[in-house]
Design a protein around this motif. Structure first.
Motif, PDB file in Angstrom:
ATOM      1  N   GLU A  20      19.992  26.531  73.983  1.00 27.23           N
ATOM      2  CA  GLU A  20      19.537  27.901  73.713  1.00 27.23           C
ATOM      3  C   GLU A  20      20.565  28.727  72.936  1.00 27.23           C
ATOM      4  OE1 GLU A  20      16.456  28.667  74.379  1.00 27.23           O
ATOM      5  OE2 GLU A  20      16.146  26.713  75.335  1.00 27.23           O
ATOM      6  N   MET A  21      21.848  28.599  73.293  1.00 28.37           N
ATOM      7  CA  MET A  21      22.876  29.416  72.654  1.00 28.37           C
ATOM      8  C   MET A  21      23.660  28.656  71.585  1.00 28.37           C
ATOM      9  SD  MET A  21      24.300  31.511  76.006  1.00 28.37           S
ATOM     10  CE  MET A  21      25.221  32.728  75.034  1.00 28.37           C
ATOM     11  N   CYS A  22      23.415  27.351  71.465  1.00 32.50           N
ATOM     12  CA  CYS A  22      24.095  26.503  70.472  1.00 32.50           C
ATOM     13  C   CYS A  22      25.619  26.588  70.600  1.00 32.50           C
ATOM     14  CB  CYS A  22      23.658  26.873  69.053  1.00 32.50           C
ATOM     15  SG  CYS A  22      21.953  26.455  68.682  1.00 32.50           S
ATOM     16  N   GLY A  98      19.262  37.655  71.066  1.00 34.79           N
ATOM     17  CA  GLY A  98      19.083  36.216  71.000  1.00 34.79           C
ATOM     18  C   GLY A  98      20.118  35.509  70.146  1.00 34.79           C
ATOM     19  N   LEU A  99      19.764  34.317  69.698  1.00 32.74           N
ATOM     20  CA  LEU A  99      20.697  33.481  68.944  1.00 32.74           C
ATOM     21  C   LEU A  99      21.113  34.136  67.630  1.00 32.74           C
ATOM     22  CD1 LEU A  99      22.218  30.801  68.745  1.00 32.74           C
ATOM     23  CD2 LEU A  99      20.140  29.782  67.755  1.00 32.74           C
ATOM     24  N   HIS A 100      20.205  34.870  67.006  1.00 33.85           N
ATOM     25  CA  HIS A 100      20.529  35.535  65.735  1.00 33.85           C
ATOM     26  C   HIS A 100      21.671  36.523  65.928  1.00 33.85           C
ATOM     27  CE1 HIS A 100      20.144  38.139  62.210  1.00 33.85           C
ATOM     28  NE2 HIS A 100      19.499  37.134  61.623  1.00 33.85           N
ATOM     29  N   THR A 104      25.430  35.918  64.235  1.00 36.16           N
ATOM     30  CA  THR A 104      25.831  36.816  63.151  1.00 36.16           C
ATOM     31  C   THR A 104      26.860  37.848  63.582  1.00 36.16           C
ATOM     32  OG1 THR A 104      23.935  38.295  63.597  1.00 36.16           O
ATOM     33  CG2 THR A 104      23.627  36.549  61.962  1.00 36.16           C
ATOM     34  N   ARG A 105      27.034  38.068  64.892  1.00 37.13           N
ATOM     35  CA  ARG A 105      27.987  39.071  65.361  1.00 37.13           C
ATOM     36  C   ARG A 105      29.182  38.441  66.066  1.00 37.13           C
ATOM     37  NH1 ARG A 105      25.322  41.262  62.256  1.00 37.13           N
ATOM     38  NH2 ARG A 105      24.158  43.223  62.414  1.00 37.13           N
ATOM     39  N   GLN A 106      29.345  37.138  65.948  1.00 34.70           N
ATOM     40  CA  GLN A 106      30.500  36.507  66.594  1.00 34.70           C
ATOM     41  C   GLN A 106      31.791  36.939  65.912  1.00 34.70           C
ATOM     42  OE1 GLN A 106      30.792  32.148  65.819  1.00 34.70           O
ATOM     43  NE2 GLN A 106      28.983  32.432  64.519  1.00 34.70           N
ATOM     44  N   GLU A 107      32.862  36.951  66.675  1.00 38.63           N
ATOM     45  CA  GLU A 107      34.164  37.374  66.175  1.00 38.63           C
ATOM     46  C   GLU A 107      35.029  36.140  65.931  1.00 38.63           C
ATOM     47  OE1 GLU A 107      35.481  40.022  69.236  1.00 38.63           O
ATOM     48  OE2 GLU A 107      34.156  41.655  68.586  1.00 38.63           O
ATOM     49  N   LEU A 121      17.927  29.419  61.900  1.00 34.12           N
ATOM     50  CA  LEU A 121      18.108  30.740  62.480  1.00 34.12           C
ATOM     51  C   LEU A 121      17.245  31.730  61.701  1.00 34.12           C
ATOM     52  CD1 LEU A 121      19.832  32.252  64.616  1.00 34.12           C
ATOM     53  CD2 LEU A 121      21.487  32.714  62.802  1.00 34.12           C
ATOM     54  N   LYS A 122      16.370  32.419  62.387  1.00 30.86           N
ATOM     55  CA  LYS A 122      15.446  33.346  61.732  1.00 30.86           C
ATOM     56  C   LYS A 122      15.684  34.759  62.224  1.00 30.86           C
ATOM     57  CE  LYS A 122      11.842  29.825  61.179  1.00 30.86           C
ATOM     58  NZ  LYS A 122      10.453  29.474  61.448  1.00 30.86           N
ATOM     59  N   PRO A 123      15.463  35.768  61.350  1.00 32.57           N
ATOM     60  CA  PRO A 123      14.987  35.682  59.959  1.00 32.57           C
ATOM     61  C   PRO A 123      16.089  35.228  59.006  1.00 32.57           C
ATOM     62  CG  PRO A 123      15.440  37.952  60.526  1.00 32.57           C
ATOM     63  CD  PRO A 123      15.632  37.159  61.791  1.00 32.57           C
TER      64      PRO A 123
END
Length: 216
Positions: A20-22, A98-100, A104-107, A121-123
Protein backbone atom coordinates in the motif's frame (compact mmCIF):
# COMPACT_ATOMS: atom_id res chain seq x y z
CA UNK A 1 4.27 3.23 27.65
CA UNK A 2 5.66 0.39 25.62
CA UNK A 3 8.98 -0.93 26.86
CA UNK A 4 10.88 -4.15 26.46
CA UNK A 5 12.80 -6.19 23.99
CA UNK A 6 13.11 -5.48 20.28
CA UNK A 7 10.28 -6.96 18.23
CA UNK A 8 10.17 -7.28 14.45
CA UNK A 9 7.36 -5.93 12.31
CA UNK A 10 4.49 -8.35 11.83
CA UNK A 11 3.92 -9.99 8.46
CA UNK A 12 0.74 -7.94 8.09
CA UNK A 13 2.72 -4.73 8.66
CA UNK A 14 5.37 -5.74 6.14
CA UNK A 15 2.67 -6.45 3.57
CA UNK A 16 0.85 -3.16 4.16
CA UNK A 17 4.04 -1.11 4.02
CA UNK A 18 5.13 -2.87 0.83
CA UNK A 19 1.84 -3.14 -1.05
CA UNK A 20 0.00 0.00 0.00
CA UNK A 21 2.73 2.50 0.91
CA UNK A 22 5.49 1.10 -1.37
CA UNK A 23 7.99 1.48 1.50
CA UNK A 24 11.23 -0.48 1.40
CA UNK A 25 10.79 -2.51 4.60
CA UNK A 26 14.36 -3.82 4.52
CA UNK A 27 15.75 -0.28 4.51
CA UNK A 28 13.30 0.74 7.25
CA UNK A 29 14.14 -2.25 9.43
CA UNK A 30 17.88 -1.77 9.02
CA UNK A 31 17.61 1.91 9.89
CA UNK A 32 15.59 1.27 13.04
CA UNK A 33 17.81 -1.62 14.09
CA UNK A 34 20.91 0.57 13.66
CA UNK A 35 20.02 2.28 16.94
CA UNK A 36 21.32 -0.79 18.73
CA UNK A 37 19.10 -0.08 21.72
CA UNK A 38 16.56 -2.81 22.37
CA UNK A 39 13.86 -0.74 24.02
CA UNK A 40 13.96 2.03 21.40
CA UNK A 41 13.97 -0.44 18.52
CA UNK A 42 11.01 -2.29 19.94
CA UNK A 43 9.10 0.93 20.60
CA UNK A 44 9.66 2.22 17.07
CA UNK A 45 8.40 -1.02 15.53
CA UNK A 46 5.35 -0.86 17.80
CA UNK A 47 4.79 2.75 16.78
CA UNK A 48 4.79 1.73 13.11
CA UNK A 49 2.26 -1.02 13.86
CA UNK A 50 0.08 1.52 15.69
CA UNK A 51 0.35 3.97 12.79
CA UNK A 52 -0.88 1.31 10.36
CA UNK A 53 -3.91 0.63 12.55
CA UNK A 54 -4.61 4.36 12.76
CA UNK A 55 -4.89 4.64 8.98
CA UNK A 56 -8.10 2.62 9.10
CA UNK A 57 -9.81 5.22 11.27
CA UNK A 58 -11.93 8.08 10.01
CA UNK A 59 -9.75 10.72 11.70
CA UNK A 60 -6.51 9.08 10.55
CA UNK A 61 -4.41 12.27 10.49
CA UNK A 62 -5.33 13.20 14.05
CA UNK A 63 -4.81 9.60 15.16
CA UNK A 64 -1.30 9.52 13.68
CA UNK A 65 -0.37 12.60 15.67
CA UNK A 66 -1.96 11.24 18.86
CA UNK A 67 0.00 8.00 18.56
CA UNK A 68 3.22 9.90 17.85
CA UNK A 69 2.86 11.78 21.11
CA UNK A 70 2.42 8.48 22.98
CA UNK A 71 6.04 7.80 22.12
CA UNK A 72 7.37 11.18 23.25
CA UNK A 73 10.03 9.50 25.41
CA UNK A 74 11.82 8.77 22.11
CA UNK A 75 12.10 12.50 21.40
CA UNK A 76 14.82 12.82 24.03
CA UNK A 77 17.14 10.57 22.00
CA UNK A 78 18.50 12.56 19.05
CA UNK A 79 19.19 9.48 16.94
CA UNK A 80 15.82 7.90 17.65
CA UNK A 81 13.99 11.16 16.88
CA UNK A 82 15.80 11.41 13.53
CA UNK A 83 14.07 8.14 12.65
CA UNK A 84 10.64 8.44 14.26
CA UNK A 85 9.85 11.96 13.00
CA UNK A 86 10.36 11.05 9.29
CA UNK A 87 8.23 7.94 9.86
CA UNK A 88 5.53 10.12 11.41
CA UNK A 89 5.75 12.50 8.45
CA UNK A 90 5.38 9.62 5.98
CA UNK A 91 2.28 8.24 7.70
CA UNK A 92 0.80 11.71 8.05
CA UNK A 93 1.19 12.27 4.31
CA UNK A 94 -0.33 8.89 3.48
CA UNK A 95 -3.25 9.54 5.82
CA UNK A 96 -3.88 12.89 4.12
CA UNK A 97 -3.54 12.00 0.46
CA UNK A 98 -2.57 8.37 0.01
CA UNK A 99 0.44 7.16 -1.94
CA UNK A 100 0.50 10.27 -4.14
CA UNK A 101 0.95 12.57 -1.15
CA UNK A 102 3.47 10.25 0.48
CA UNK A 103 5.66 10.04 -2.60
CA UNK A 104 5.51 13.63 -3.82
CA UNK A 105 5.97 15.17 -0.36
CA UNK A 106 8.75 12.94 0.95
CA UNK A 107 11.82 14.68 2.34
CA UNK A 108 15.22 13.70 0.98
CA UNK A 109 17.84 15.86 2.70
CA UNK A 110 18.22 13.36 5.55
CA UNK A 111 17.02 9.80 6.12
CA UNK A 112 13.40 9.17 5.16
CA UNK A 113 11.44 5.93 4.72
CA UNK A 114 12.45 4.81 1.23
CA UNK A 115 9.48 4.77 -1.14
CA UNK A 116 9.88 2.43 -4.12
CA UNK A 117 7.04 2.74 -6.60
CA UNK A 118 5.93 -0.53 -8.16
CA UNK A 119 2.76 0.77 -9.77
CA UNK A 120 1.54 3.83 -11.61
CA UNK A 121 1.01 6.86 -9.39
CA UNK A 122 -2.06 8.90 -10.32
CA UNK A 123 -2.78 11.60 -11.32
CA UNK A 124 0.08 12.00 -13.80
CA UNK A 125 0.78 13.26 -17.32
CA UNK A 126 2.45 10.13 -18.73
CA UNK A 127 0.14 10.16 -21.74
CA UNK A 128 1.77 13.40 -22.95
CA UNK A 129 5.23 11.82 -23.18
CA UNK A 130 6.84 10.26 -26.22
CA UNK A 131 7.31 6.52 -26.55
CA UNK A 132 10.99 6.84 -25.59
CA UNK A 133 11.94 9.56 -23.10
CA UNK A 134 15.39 11.07 -22.51
CA UNK A 135 15.95 11.52 -18.78
CA UNK A 136 18.56 12.95 -16.39
CA UNK A 137 19.42 12.46 -12.72
CA UNK A 138 21.60 14.47 -10.35
CA UNK A 139 23.18 12.17 -7.77
CA UNK A 140 26.42 10.86 -6.32
CA UNK A 141 28.99 9.24 -8.59
CA UNK A 142 28.91 6.20 -6.29
CA UNK A 143 25.33 5.58 -7.40
CA UNK A 144 26.56 5.20 -10.96
CA UNK A 145 29.50 3.03 -9.94
CA UNK A 146 27.27 0.61 -8.03
CA UNK A 147 24.49 0.94 -10.64
CA UNK A 148 21.94 1.20 -7.84
CA UNK A 149 19.96 4.02 -9.36
CA UNK A 150 17.16 5.96 -7.72
CA UNK A 151 13.74 6.08 -9.34
CA UNK A 152 13.36 9.85 -9.60
CA UNK A 153 14.75 11.41 -12.77
CA UNK A 154 13.92 14.52 -14.78
CA UNK A 155 13.40 15.35 -18.43
CA UNK A 156 15.35 18.55 -17.76
CA UNK A 157 19.14 18.43 -17.64
CA UNK A 158 19.17 21.79 -15.85
CA UNK A 159 16.96 20.42 -13.05
CA UNK A 160 19.27 17.41 -12.69
CA UNK A 161 22.26 19.75 -12.42
CA UNK A 162 20.52 21.61 -9.60
CA UNK A 163 20.00 18.34 -7.71
CA UNK A 164 23.59 17.31 -8.36
CA UNK A 165 25.38 20.50 -7.38
CA UNK A 166 23.07 23.00 -5.66
CA UNK A 167 20.14 21.64 -3.62
CA UNK A 168 22.17 19.63 -1.13
CA UNK A 169 25.37 21.67 -0.92
CA UNK A 170 24.68 22.70 2.67
CA UNK A 171 24.32 19.12 3.86
CA UNK A 172 27.27 17.71 5.85
CA UNK A 173 27.53 14.70 3.55
CA UNK A 174 27.78 16.81 0.37
CA UNK A 175 30.98 16.36 -1.66
CA UNK A 176 31.08 18.29 -4.93
CA UNK A 177 33.71 15.94 -6.36
CA UNK A 178 31.38 12.98 -5.84
CA UNK A 179 28.42 14.54 -7.64
CA UNK A 180 27.35 13.83 -11.22
CA UNK A 181 24.56 14.23 -13.74
CA UNK A 182 23.49 10.99 -15.37
CA UNK A 183 21.66 10.58 -18.66
CA UNK A 184 19.59 7.67 -19.91
CA UNK A 185 16.44 6.76 -21.81
CA UNK A 186 13.30 5.01 -20.68
CA UNK A 187 10.29 3.56 -22.43
CA UNK A 188 6.97 5.23 -21.75
CA UNK A 189 5.66 1.87 -20.58
CA UNK A 190 8.32 1.74 -17.81
CA UNK A 191 7.29 5.04 -16.21
CA UNK A 192 5.36 5.04 -12.93
CA UNK A 193 4.82 8.80 -12.63
CA UNK A 194 5.37 12.01 -14.55
CA UNK A 195 4.79 15.66 -13.76
CA UNK A 196 6.15 17.83 -16.54
CA UNK A 197 6.28 21.16 -14.76
CA UNK A 198 8.58 22.69 -12.16
CA UNK A 199 11.07 19.81 -11.69
CA UNK A 200 9.87 17.90 -14.79
CA UNK A 201 9.91 14.74 -12.71
CA UNK A 202 9.88 11.22 -14.11
CA UNK A 203 9.71 8.16 -11.84
CA UNK A 204 10.83 4.99 -13.54
CA UNK A 205 11.31 1.26 -13.25
CA UNK A 206 15.08 1.31 -12.86
CA UNK A 207 15.35 -2.27 -14.12
CA UNK A 208 14.28 -1.04 -17.55
CA UNK A 209 16.63 1.93 -17.94
CA UNK A 210 18.53 2.26 -21.18
CA UNK A 211 22.29 2.72 -21.14
CA UNK A 212 23.29 5.13 -18.37
CA UNK A 213 26.18 7.54 -18.93
CA UNK A 214 27.71 10.47 -17.08
CA UNK A 215 27.09 13.85 -18.66
CA UNK A 216 30.31 15.81 -19.13
Amino acid sequence: MHKGDSVPLSQEAHQFLTDEMCIDTQDLTERVSSLGCGSHVGDIFRMVEDFIISLKKEDAEEEVQRIFLKYEHLFEDEHAYAIVDPIRHAFDGFAYGGLHQLFTRQENEAWYPRVLLTKELKPNDIENLGEIVEIYRGCSMSEHITQKYGQSWSTSKNVAEQFAYVHYQNQPWFNHQDRAVLQSTISKTAIFYSKQECEFEIVVNVNLLGEVRVCL
